[in-house]
Enzyme design. Structure first.
Site, PDB file in Angstrom:
ATOM      1  N   HIS A  23       7.561  -7.049   6.295  1.00  0.00           N
ATOM      2  CA  HIS A  23       6.596  -6.181   7.193  1.00  0.00           C
ATOM      3  C   HIS A  23       6.373  -6.793   8.330  1.00  0.00           C
ATOM      4  O   HIS A  23       5.380  -6.816   8.738  1.00  0.00           O
ATOM      5  CB  HIS A  23       5.497  -5.494   6.402  1.00  0.00           C
ATOM      6  CG  HIS A  23       5.796  -4.806   5.239  1.00  0.00           C
ATOM      7  ND1 HIS A  23       4.531  -4.413   4.326  1.00  0.00           N
ATOM      8  CD2 HIS A  23       6.522  -3.866   4.924  1.00  0.00           C
ATOM      9  CE1 HIS A  23       5.082  -3.632   3.437  1.00  0.00           C
ATOM     10  NE2 HIS A  23       6.202  -3.005   3.872  1.00  0.00           N
ATOM     11  N   HIS A  79      13.256   5.740  -1.294  1.00  0.00           N
ATOM     12  CA  HIS A  79      11.932   5.325  -0.444  1.00  0.00           C
ATOM     13  C   HIS A  79      12.849   4.938   1.012  1.00  0.00           C
ATOM     14  O   HIS A  79      13.944   4.188   0.927  1.00  0.00           O
ATOM     15  CB  HIS A  79      11.323   4.108  -1.035  1.00  0.00           C
ATOM     16  CG  HIS A  79      10.102   3.552  -0.181  1.00  0.00           C
ATOM     17  ND1 HIS A  79       9.413   4.184   0.755  1.00  0.00           N
ATOM     18  CD2 HIS A  79       9.769   2.228  -0.168  1.00  0.00           C
ATOM     19  CE1 HIS A  79       8.820   3.320   1.384  1.00  0.00           C
ATOM     20  NE2 HIS A  79       8.798   2.191   0.951  1.00  0.00           N
ATOM     21  N   GLU A  81      11.695   3.224   3.549  1.00  0.00           N
ATOM     22  CA  GLU A  81      11.270   2.074   4.296  1.00  0.00           C
ATOM     23  C   GLU A  81      12.853   1.231   4.353  1.00  0.00           C
ATOM     24  O   GLU A  81      13.457   1.358   3.438  1.00  0.00           O
ATOM     25  CB  GLU A  81      10.317   1.077   3.574  1.00  0.00           C
ATOM     26  CG  GLU A  81       9.436   0.161   4.560  1.00  0.00           C
ATOM     27  CD  GLU A  81       8.417  -0.181   4.004  1.00  0.00           C
ATOM     28  OE1 GLU A  81       7.810  -0.164   2.950  1.00  0.00           O
ATOM     29  OE2 GLU A  81       7.655  -0.866   4.869  1.00  0.00           O
ATOM     30  N   ASP A  83      13.931  -1.726   4.039  1.00  0.00           N
ATOM     31  CA  ASP A  83      14.253  -2.583   3.242  1.00  0.00           C
ATOM     32  C   ASP A  83      15.034  -2.000   2.075  1.00  0.00           C
ATOM     33  O   ASP A  83      15.803  -2.749   1.472  1.00  0.00           O
ATOM     34  CB  ASP A  83      13.200  -3.651   2.425  1.00  0.00           C
ATOM     35  CG  ASP A  83      11.988  -2.796   1.963  1.00  0.00           C
ATOM     36  OD1 ASP A  83      11.558  -1.796   2.688  1.00  0.00           O
ATOM     37  OD2 ASP A  83      11.219  -3.228   1.162  1.00  0.00           O
ATOM     38  N   HIS A 145       4.260   3.266  -2.629  1.00  0.00           N
ATOM     39  CA  HIS A 145       3.443   3.017  -1.379  1.00  0.00           C
ATOM     40  C   HIS A 145       3.379   3.751  -0.536  1.00  0.00           C
ATOM     41  O   HIS A 145       2.579   3.758   0.312  1.00  0.00           O
ATOM     42  CB  HIS A 145       3.058   1.840  -1.368  1.00  0.00           C
ATOM     43  CG  HIS A 145       4.011   1.148  -0.472  1.00  0.00           C
ATOM     44  ND1 HIS A 145       3.923   0.613   0.656  1.00  0.00           N
ATOM     45  CD2 HIS A 145       5.420   1.150  -0.799  1.00  0.00           C
ATOM     46  CE1 HIS A 145       5.128   0.114   1.223  1.00  0.00           C
ATOM     47  NE2 HIS A 145       5.978   0.487   0.618  1.00  0.00           N
ATOM     48  N   ASP A 164       9.329   0.372  -5.158  1.00  0.00           N
ATOM     49  CA  ASP A 164       8.483  -0.998  -4.842  1.00  0.00           C
ATOM     50  C   ASP A 164       7.541  -1.318  -6.090  1.00  0.00           C
ATOM     51  O   ASP A 164       6.985  -2.343  -6.178  1.00  0.00           O
ATOM     52  CB  ASP A 164       7.923  -0.711  -3.510  1.00  0.00           C
ATOM     53  CG  ASP A 164       8.373  -0.652  -2.505  1.00  0.00           C
ATOM     54  OD1 ASP A 164       9.240  -1.514  -2.376  1.00  0.00           O
ATOM     55  OD2 ASP A 164       8.193  -0.140  -1.401  1.00  0.00           O
ATOM     56  N   TYR A 192       1.443  -9.212  -4.369  1.00  0.00           N
ATOM     57  CA  TYR A 192       2.107  -7.826  -4.271  1.00  0.00           C
ATOM     58  C   TYR A 192       1.193  -6.682  -4.378  1.00  0.00           C
ATOM     59  O   TYR A 192       1.016  -5.891  -3.516  1.00  0.00           O
ATOM     60  CB  TYR A 192       3.531  -7.894  -4.967  1.00  0.00           C
ATOM     61  CG  TYR A 192       4.373  -6.547  -4.709  1.00  0.00           C
ATOM     62  CD1 TYR A 192       5.518  -6.915  -3.704  1.00  0.00           C
ATOM     63  CD2 TYR A 192       4.354  -5.364  -5.288  1.00  0.00           C
ATOM     64  CE1 TYR A 192       6.329  -6.016  -3.387  1.00  0.00           C
ATOM     65  CE2 TYR A 192       5.032  -4.829  -4.863  1.00  0.00           C
ATOM     66  CZ  TYR A 192       6.350  -4.996  -4.074  1.00  0.00           C
ATOM     67  OH  TYR A 192       6.956  -3.736  -3.825  1.00  0.00           O
ATOM     68  N   HIS A 225      12.080  -4.934  -5.507  1.00  0.00           N
ATOM     69  CA  HIS A 225      12.097  -6.313  -5.290  1.00  0.00           C
ATOM     70  C   HIS A 225      11.876  -7.207  -6.295  1.00  0.00           C
ATOM     71  O   HIS A 225      11.030  -6.866  -7.305  1.00  0.00           O
ATOM     72  CB  HIS A 225      10.971  -6.430  -4.334  1.00  0.00           C
ATOM     73  CG  HIS A 225      11.112  -5.720  -2.884  1.00  0.00           C
ATOM     74  ND1 HIS A 225      11.675  -6.009  -2.133  1.00  0.00           N
ATOM     75  CD2 HIS A 225      10.411  -4.604  -2.475  1.00  0.00           C
ATOM     76  CE1 HIS A 225      11.703  -5.137  -1.172  1.00  0.00           C
ATOM     77  NE2 HIS A 225      10.559  -4.182  -1.261  1.00  0.00           N
TER      78      HIS A 225
END
Ligand code: FEO
Length: 396
Positions: A23, A79, A81, A83, A145, A164, A192, A225
């Site tokens: 992030h 998702h 995001e 990554d 999230h 996530d 996390y 992850h």
């Protein structure tokens, strides 16, 4: 590189041993991470998620060793995001017309990131995608999230692809939970949760109960992850339920910053008072200016109470205190008690201001705090020990 997860289900992601900040600079990743993508082969073939953008070409090249990209029937984007979606632009150059399954918010976010009008297929909770003998059942997971987040369950193999949720930032060549050092896995999993999922705890509880209520067999949880939960996968689900329920251990954490060591001496005096009057409570001290902020947040998450200390500067507290206060306010910790302390030379506003900000952040404040003038001497250190004794008696 692929790693078999089940018959006809392979991990095809990227292990990032070099990662130290995630992030941007916001989250420390002491043990690296991985970006997990999965290839599910039945009569139809689905790719679930991709990897972070810097590894896009490597990811697609590796995928080409596993499969003719044209044979991928469905792309699942859990998702947006980057990554997880960062390699989509590179992948979709080869298969521009293939459907991309995501939530309605996923469409907004993917378009917002990549400005591409791919063949989006919006799914909702309960929608199914047949792969032949098996099917993917989609489960929206808003705010776990991000608003666009979703998961899916693969029938037959009983795998939950959780994105996530249930992840950890760990790089490991052995990618199953029973193959890594358990204490390291425990540390990264709770860090996390504490740093990413704490504000969404009510939604975590609700979503887990919803999924458990489906009474589906569960063989494996594949997060996006870190390691894959194949050995007793429910263990991480049960831990999430505990963490989401105003989690606390018998721990008091003392956070402070100091200019000329006076506030440090108070912190240590308070710790002594707590330790001497309660033989069981764990006490941990962090100079927050010198500590990893995400590790500190993890310790706050585990605590039943915290003490925050700072000397006064410019009628306020030190800048490291401002940072941790802002992080704690954003994470919306519940069911934690707190007080404040600090020494001062002239005006001495820090203790009161920290007290007000902690109260605004949702902590239950205990007493008025401890404020001492000038460098602590014997008398002030006696006061600090007494303050610690009183504090621990009030947070039992
Ligand atoms: Fe792992 Fe929300 O990205």
């Amino acid at each position: 590189m692929k790693i078999p997860i089940a018959k006809n289900v392979d991990w095809v992601g990227k292990i990032d041993w070099e990662l130290r900040k995630f992030h941007g600079e916001e989250y420390s990743a002491h043990r690296g991470s991985s970006y997990n993508a999965y290839l599910v082969r039945d009569e139809k073939i689905a790719l679930i998620d991709t990897v972070w953008g810097p590894f896009a070409k490597e990811f697609v090249r590796n995928l080409q060793h596993e499969i003719d990209l044209g044979k991928i029937d469905y792309v699942i984007a859990n998702h947006a995001e980057t990554d997880h979606s960062g390699a989509l632009p590179e992948l979709m150059r080869y298969i521009p017309d293939k459907p991309v399954y995501c939530t309605a918010n996923g469409v907004k976010s993917l378009k917002g990131h990549y400005h591409q009008d791919w063949n989006f297929q919006i799914v909702k909770t309960g929608d199914k995608l047949s792969l032949g003998k098996k099917e993917l059942v989609f489960i929206e997971a808003p705010m776990l999230h991000w608003p666009d987040s979703m998961m899916e369950y693969l029938t037959g193999d009983a795998i939950l692809f959780s994105n996530d949720a249930f992840g950890q930032h760990i790089a490991s060549e052995r990618i199953f939970n029973d193959q890594v050092v358990q204490s390291e896995l425990d540390e990264e999993a709770i860090k996390y949760y504490a740093n990413i999922l704490t504000p969404f705890s009510p939604l975590v509880t609700k979503k887990i109960n919803e999924v458990v209520g489906l009474n589906l067999p569960l063989q494996t949880i594949c997060p996006s992850h870190g390691v894959i939960w194949r050995d007793n996968p429910l263990q991480i689900v049960q831990r999430y339920l505990r963490w989401a329920d105003n989690y606390q251990e018998n721990q008091i954490t003392i956070l402070y910053d100091t200019m000329w060591d006076g506030t440090r001496k108070l912190a240590e005096g308070i710790a002594q008072g707590i330790t001497e009057s309660d033989g069981d409570v764990a006490v941990k001290l962090f100079n927050i200016a010198r500590s990893d902020k995400n590790d500190v947040i993890t310790e706050v998450f585990k605590s039943k109470a915290i003490l925050l200390g700072s000397p006064t500067i410019n009628k306020s507290f030190l800048s490291s205190v401002a940072l941790i206060l802002d992080m704690m306010a954003g994470l919306k910790f519940k069911n934690k008690k707190a007080s404040t302390f600090g020494c001062y030379g002239w005006s001495g506003e820090a203790v009161k201001r920290m007290h007000e900000d902690l109260a605004k952040a949702g902590f239950s404040m205990v007493g008025e705090g401890l404020k001492t003038l000038w460098e602590p001497g014997d008398e002030e250190l006696t006061q600090a020990r007494a303050f610690g004794e009183t504090f621990v008696s009030l947070v039992r």
